[in-house]
Design a protein around this motif. Structure first.
Motif: not given
Length: 192
Positions: A20, A24, A171, A173-176, A179
């Motif tokens: 990710y 990302r 993983w 919690d990857n998005t927050p 960010k």
């Protein structure tokens, strides 16, 4: 200018933790450099608690997954050339935490106040480097002892930021998590 982020890997690196950020971070202009004990291909793993099993699992099951190529060896890394460090999970940190070159690299990022991201078992590297004493962070629940045994404060929440350190449980919690790491990276490289 392209800023570099170092991502250490080894055998049994967790692919969701690792792939990710590899994909990302370049979206925001950061080049991810993957390093390992040697520059070569490493076996990734997938960790999950299997759904709908006849006998429920209390911990994650490990399965083979994608491979991840390290293009650099830890011994060749010049940490001053990097804007941030991303410590992914899986079982790789269990043995990477004994690599003195990686521990020296990790200390550089903490001492210089550069952004450090740690997810899941990645805490084992930061802990072994002596960098989490007095820091509040999260990790997968089964690694809470890795935080508290090394003088850190464990909390069970998706993402925790303590100064230059941002941590996540898994993983999931990857998005927050990413960010917040990107926010720290951008702030650290912004013209003063």
């Amino acid at each position: 200018m392209t800023w570099k982020v170092l991502l250490p890997v080894g055998e049994a690196t967790e692919v969701m933790d690792t792939l990710y950020p590899i994909f990302r971070l370049p979206e925001d202009g950061f080049e991810v450099v993957v390093a390992g004990p040697e520059p070569r291909l490493y076996h990734g793993v997938m960790h999950e608690i299997p759904p709908n099993e006849n006998i429920p699992w209390d911990i994650t099951r490990e399965q083979p997954a994608y491979h991840v190529r390290a293009t650099e060896a830890f011994r060749d890394i010049r940490p001053e050339e990097y804007a941030g460090l991303f410590l992914s999970g899986g079982r790789a940190p269990e043995y990477l935490r004994y690599d003195q070159d990686l521990l020296d690299i990790t200390r550089h990022f903490f001492e210089a106040g550069k952004p450090v991201a740690s997810v899941c078992h990645g805490v084992e590297i930061a802990a072994a480097a002596g960098c989490i004493q007095g820091r509040t962070m999260t990790t997968v629940a089964k690694c809470a002892l890795d935080v508290t045994q090394f003088g850190g404060i464990y909390v069970d929440q998706p993402v925790v930021t303590d100064g230059n350190l941002v941590s996540a449980r898994t993983w999931h919690d990857n998005t927050p998590f990413l960010k917040e790491f990107v926010r720290l990276l951008k702030a650290s490289v912004a013209p003063k």
